[in-house]
Scaffold this motif. Structure first.
Motif, PDB file in Angstrom:
ATOM      1  N   UNK A  82     101.453 -41.982 116.509  1.00  0.00           N
ATOM      2  CA  UNK A  82     101.521 -42.867 115.412  1.00  0.00           C
ATOM      3  C   UNK A  82     100.335 -42.327 114.418  1.00  0.00           C
ATOM      4  N   UNK A  83     100.686 -42.340 113.171  1.00  0.00           N
ATOM      5  CA  UNK A  83      99.747 -41.990 112.209  1.00  0.00           C
ATOM      6  C   UNK A  83      98.713 -43.020 112.134  1.00  0.00           C
ATOM      7  N   UNK A  84      99.014 -44.406 112.411  1.00  0.00           N
ATOM      8  CA  UNK A  84      97.918 -45.325 112.203  1.00  0.00           C
ATOM      9  C   UNK A  84      98.059 -46.067 113.565  1.00  0.00           C
ATOM     10  N   UNK A  85      96.632 -46.406 113.968  1.00  0.00           N
ATOM     11  CA  UNK A  85      96.704 -47.318 115.130  1.00  0.00           C
ATOM     12  C   UNK A  85      95.679 -48.450 114.517  1.00  0.00           C
ATOM     13  N   UNK A 190     101.830 -47.218 113.974  1.00  0.00           N
ATOM     14  CA  UNK A 190     102.836 -47.082 113.152  1.00  0.00           C
ATOM     15  C   UNK A 190     102.872 -45.811 112.295  1.00  0.00           C
ATOM     16  N   UNK A 191     103.734 -45.288 111.864  1.00  0.00           N
ATOM     17  CA  UNK A 191     103.739 -44.092 111.053  1.00  0.00           C
ATOM     18  C   UNK A 191     104.383 -44.251 109.824  1.00  0.00           C
ATOM     19  N   UNK A 192     104.237 -43.610 108.468  1.00  0.00           N
ATOM     20  CA  UNK A 192     104.640 -43.740 107.367  1.00  0.00           C
ATOM     21  C   UNK A 192     104.560 -44.958 106.537  1.00  0.00           C
ATOM     22  N   UNK A 193     104.748 -46.167 107.011  1.00  0.00           N
ATOM     23  CA  UNK A 193     104.935 -47.425 106.345  1.00  0.00           C
ATOM     24  C   UNK A 193     105.155 -48.525 107.362  1.00  0.00           C
ATOM     25  N   UNK A 194     104.329 -49.740 106.966  1.00  0.00           N
ATOM     26  CA  UNK A 194     105.027 -50.909 107.766  1.00  0.00           C
ATOM     27  C   UNK A 194     105.194 -51.949 106.738  1.00  0.00           C
ATOM     28  N   UNK A 195     105.985 -53.065 107.371  1.00  0.00           N
ATOM     29  CA  UNK A 195     105.965 -54.220 106.555  1.00  0.00           C
ATOM     30  C   UNK A 195     104.567 -54.854 106.762  1.00  0.00           C
ATOM     31  N   UNK A 196     104.178 -55.219 105.586  1.00  0.00           N
ATOM     32  CA  UNK A 196     103.057 -56.187 105.525  1.00  0.00           C
ATOM     33  C   UNK A 196     103.192 -57.625 105.399  1.00  0.00           C
ATOM     34  N   UNK A 224     100.776 -45.449 105.063  1.00  0.00           N
ATOM     35  CA  UNK A 224      99.964 -44.501 106.022  1.00  0.00           C
ATOM     36  C   UNK A 224      99.176 -43.654 104.781  1.00  0.00           C
ATOM     37  N   UNK A 225      97.981 -43.446 105.347  1.00  0.00           N
ATOM     38  CA  UNK A 225      97.288 -42.435 104.380  1.00  0.00           C
ATOM     39  C   UNK A 225      98.127 -40.932 104.050  1.00  0.00           C
ATOM     40  N   UNK A 248     108.301 -44.042  95.336  1.00  0.00           N
ATOM     41  CA  UNK A 248     106.963 -43.629  95.826  1.00  0.00           C
ATOM     42  C   UNK A 248     105.869 -44.282  94.955  1.00  0.00           C
ATOM     43  N   UNK A 249     104.885 -44.506  95.902  1.00  0.00           N
ATOM     44  CA  UNK A 249     103.791 -45.317  95.228  1.00  0.00           C
ATOM     45  C   UNK A 249     103.747 -46.711  95.289  1.00  0.00           C
TER      46      UNK A 249
END
Length: 821
Positions: A82-85, A190-196, A224-225, A248-249
């Motif tokens: 996971x890129x982000x925990x 999660x990685x890349x992006x998640x639903x906020x 993710x960064x 993108x962005x």
């Protein structure tokens, strides 16, 4: 990846007035939970709901508590890549310091919002996690001083802290200021992006070919960064799907779908409640990154506040149809919120539907309720009026409070947006009224008090994130800053002068457009009272009874309110029955009056449906979930069709209310008769009432005027329904001694009690809980003329005998409270 951190917790008191037996002791803890329930489970404190134990446990709210656990992050977790925990805390109550492996990773001060902490890079091995909660009572006082003290009701400055206000006590609730992890705590990878956030907002387009449902799914994402690529958001409903690119962005997108020939969602009593599952996915190429699912119901909702000749209406309109709000105010159903499972929500809200309500108002001194609450309302057809969480106080609009208010409001609007039951956002409870009438202006000395929240911040958030539901700045509110906020001719009104100062018959003095609070107290049912209070002897002012009466001057107001109607009770049993009966009569009179004003009045919301503990209060369902006599009175008054006798223009009139979808016509028979059942004067009145309407039938003086008020009554009948008018109060009337022929027989799951009146009997009740705590009857408060019979079904366990159901303290009536003449 979502891994709950719900195992292995302990809690320890770290500072404060800790009893010696608890110093340095680690107590097994539950997450989600609270310190009170943990101490209870360990047998370390008595039940705070019993007798005067609440006062003995005040030290808990003056104590700091530290929750701790260990967990293992193993090689498989690390290899998941996971890129982000994140450590995600959905509810920390309230001023909390979060430590991971001894390092502080978060400080929080709001129980009404989610907190997310980035813990990416968590190493393989065992980790310690601790959450220390500052003592909530001193915290509120400290924060009040830091913000600048502002007016509030009750004992502690709940308005300085974003915590459930009634945790600090209310005029129906104990001071049991809680601490704990009250909603789930988890590690989320999660990685890349998640639903906020996902906001599926509905609309309906109608035409000759039926209704088309319009669904706009607003999707917010967090990346993710370093991840700035193109994403795809897809939504599915009713076999249809659509997708949009999140460039993108970008961090948001909207997916739009249409559902042909959609089945509309309606309030209970107006139609069915079809729900449509919605699925949302977020993907990067062929890889699914995140999912969301929920239900929507297709309907439109509007709030009609267009000024007219009588003032400013406040009328909910669903699918183009005006709705008379037969409502109940909702408070948290337990002081300890984690003790309310989905089934309890369903049970309690079913009590609202069964009593005839079509709306519940979530009051601003509680919480944004569990998803289980709103799911139940969606399925039951109960409209939800949702307060933002401000009540009976002035609130600072400066930092750090303002940012917390904005964050919690945004989260609430996003989370609750799918629910078709939610039809109104309301800014606050009684704060605009309080600012004008409760002596706040001078002590505030120009300081902020919440007006900016109610007129700028909150409506701006609703407009930005929802836009499909109306917003009202407050309750009560005159719908214009220049109008007195509790003017009955304008907007929603609260009628509290009646309970606080005058008799409930004065409900008839007001012709309001909408009443969102009015109420009258009574003790809990006998089984609930005697389970919770063990005074010997029991008396209205005995220690345990006093500890369970939280309203200022409550017992005096109960006595004052009884005096015009019934003689002073001579025993505690009579006191309990008389106060229960008086509450039932207050709710009947108030609701029938308001409904008789249809369509000028478009709502009656009783205070309140439920209790959070066993207490003398305005609830119709007590703290143990038992129906008070007032529940049955409210069911009669909330019936789809109502026959009621009302004073009009110096005389009397029969008012027929038809809150159904079909017209109603026939003949109303009206009799003035003696207590012996003999007709004195009669009249037959043809009537026709349109669907969702009412008609007033003035009565001729010969029927409406009594020759002997102490021995005569008036009875109006139409369509199998009855409406009664008593020319004299019971204390001044010649009600006969209770004279009944009674038989009880066993049937499946209980008994049938058949009663035949040998003389007039008024407000007959079988108080089955006096025989068996789980006993419940199908009807109550029956008035029978001489010779009339009625059968009451009693659901009771086998231990309840037929003979016990016929005892004088079980088979009750108003007649027993009046000395026969």
């Amino acid at each position: 990846m979502r891994r709950l951190l719900d195992q292995g917790w302990t809690v320890r008191a770290t500072a404060g007035p800790v009893p010696p037996a608890l110093e340095g002791v680690d107590v097994p803890a539950t997450v989600p939970g609270s310190v009170h329930t943990d101490l209870l489970a360990a047998g370390l404190i008595p039940d705070p709901y019993l007798d005067a134990n609440e006062a003995l446990l005040a030290w808990i709210g003056d104590t700091d508590w530290r929750y701790a656990t260990t967990f293992t992050w193993d090689a498989d977790d690390a290899r998941a890549g996971h890129e982000v925990v994140e450590l995600v805390a959905e509810g920390l109550d309230t001023v909390a310091t979060v430590e991971l492996d001894g390092a502080v990773v978060a400080r929080t001060a709001n129980m009404h919002r989610t907190h997310r902490v980035d813990v990416t890079g968590l190493g393989v091995g065992e980790h310690t996690l601790a959450v220390t909660f500052a003592a909530p009572v001193p915290a509120a006082h400290r924060l009040s001083e830091e913000l600048g003290p502002r007016p509030y009701t009750n004992e502690h400055p709940f308005n300085a802290i974003r915590k459930m206000a009634c945790s600090y006590g209310w005029d129906w609730g104990p001071v049991l200021a809680t601490s704990g992890v009250w909603r789930p705590l988890a590690l989320v990878g999660w990685s890349t992006a998640r639903l906020a956030g996902v906001r599926p907002l509905v609309d309906v387009r109608t035409g000759d070919d039926g209704a088309t449902g319009l669904l706009r799914v607003h999707v917010d994402v967090v990346r993710a960064p370093g991840q700035d690529g193109s994403l795809t958001a897809t939504a599915e409903v009713a076999g249809r799907s659509a997708a949009v690119v999140v460039p993108p962005g970008s961090t948001s997108a909207t997916v739009e779908l249409e559902v042909d020939d959609v089945a509309l969602w309606w309030p209970v009593g107006y139609g069915e409640q079809p729900l449509y599952p919605v699925a949302v996915t977020l993907a990067a190429g062929d890889e699914t990154l995140d999912r969301w699912s929920g239900d929507v119901g297709f309907r439109t909702v509007a709030l009609d506040t267009t000024p007219d000749a009588e003032g400013t209406p406040f009328r909910l309109v669903v699918n183009g149809t005006p709705v008379f709000a037969r409502g109940l105010n909702w408070i948290p159903d337990d002081c300890f919120l984690t003790r309310i499972p989905a089934e309890r929500y369903r049970t309690r809200l079913t009590e609202a539907v069964d009593v005839g309500a079509n709306l519940v108002r979530v009051w601003g001194g509680g919480i944004y309720e569990s998803d289980d609450f709103y799911d139940a309302c969606d399925r039951l057809g109960l409209l939800v009026w949702q307060d933002f969480l401000f009540a009976c106080a002035a609130y600072a609009e400066e930092e750090p409070l303002r940012s917390e208010v904005e964050a919690e409001a945004r989260e609430a609007v996003i989370r609750l947006s799918p629910h078709p039951s939610l039809v109104l956002w309301n800014g606050n409870n009684e704060n605009i009224w309080g600012h004008q009438d409760w002596g706040w202006i001078e002590p505030l000395a120009g300081a902020t008090w919440g007006w900016g929240y109610y007129t700028e911040l909150l409506p701006g958030i609703v407009a930005e994130l929802d836009g499909s539901r109306p917003y009202c700045p407050g309750s009560p509110y005159g719908m214009d800053p220049d109008v007195y906020p509790n003017d009955p001719a304008h907007g929603p009104t609260h009628l509290w002068d009646v309970w606080n100062k005058i008799d409930y018959t004065h409900y008839r003095d007001s012709d309001p457009r909408f009443v969102s609070e009015f109420g009258w107290q009574a003790p809990p049912t006998w089984a609930t009272l005697t389970r919770a209070i063990h005074d010997a002897p029991l008396a209205p002012g005995s220690p345990g009874m006093s500890a369970h009466q939280k309203a200022a001057g409550g017992d005096l107001k109960l006595s004052r309110g009884l005096e015009p109607h019934l003689p002073e009770p001579q025993t505690f049993e009579d006191w309990h029955w008389a106060m229960s009966l008086n509450q039932a009569r207050a709710v009947s009179l108030g609701v029938e009056h308001l409904r008789s004003l249809t369509p000028t009045c478009s709502g009656a919301i009783w205070w309140q449906l439920n209790d959070c503990w066993p207490v003398t209060s305005w609830a119709v369902v007590d703290g143990d979930g038992r129906r008070k006599p007032a529940w049955y009175a409210l069911r009669h008054a909330f019936a789809d069709r109502l026959v009621t006798v009302q004073p009009r223009d110096g005389g009397l009139a029969v008012v027929l209310v038809n809150d159904t979808g079909t017209d109603w016509a026939g003949e109303a028979g009206v009799r003035r008769l003696g207590f012996d059942g003999t007709d004195v004067e009669t009249v037959a009145l043809p009537f026709a009432v349109s669907a969702r309407g009412a008609v007033t039938l003035p009565l001729p003086a010969g029927v409406a005027t009594s020759g002997d008020p102490s021995r005569e009554l008036l009875l109006a009948e139409a369509g199998g329904l009855r409406g009664w008018w008593w020319f004299a109060e019971d204390r001044d009337a010649a009600l006969p001694a209770q004279d009944l022929t009674v038989a009880a027989r066993a049937v499946a799951d209980g008994y049938e009690v058949t009663v035949t009146a040998q003389a007039l009997v008024k407000d007959l009740a079988v108080l089955a809980d006096r025989v068996a705590p789980d006993g419940r009857v199908d009807d109550m408060l029956l008035t029978l003329l001489p010779g009339e019979s009625a059968t009451v079904r009693v659901a009771a366990p086998p231990g309840a005998t037929p003979e016990a159901l016929l005892e004088p303290l079980v088979l009750r009536s108003a007649n027993q409270l009046v000395t026969p003449r």
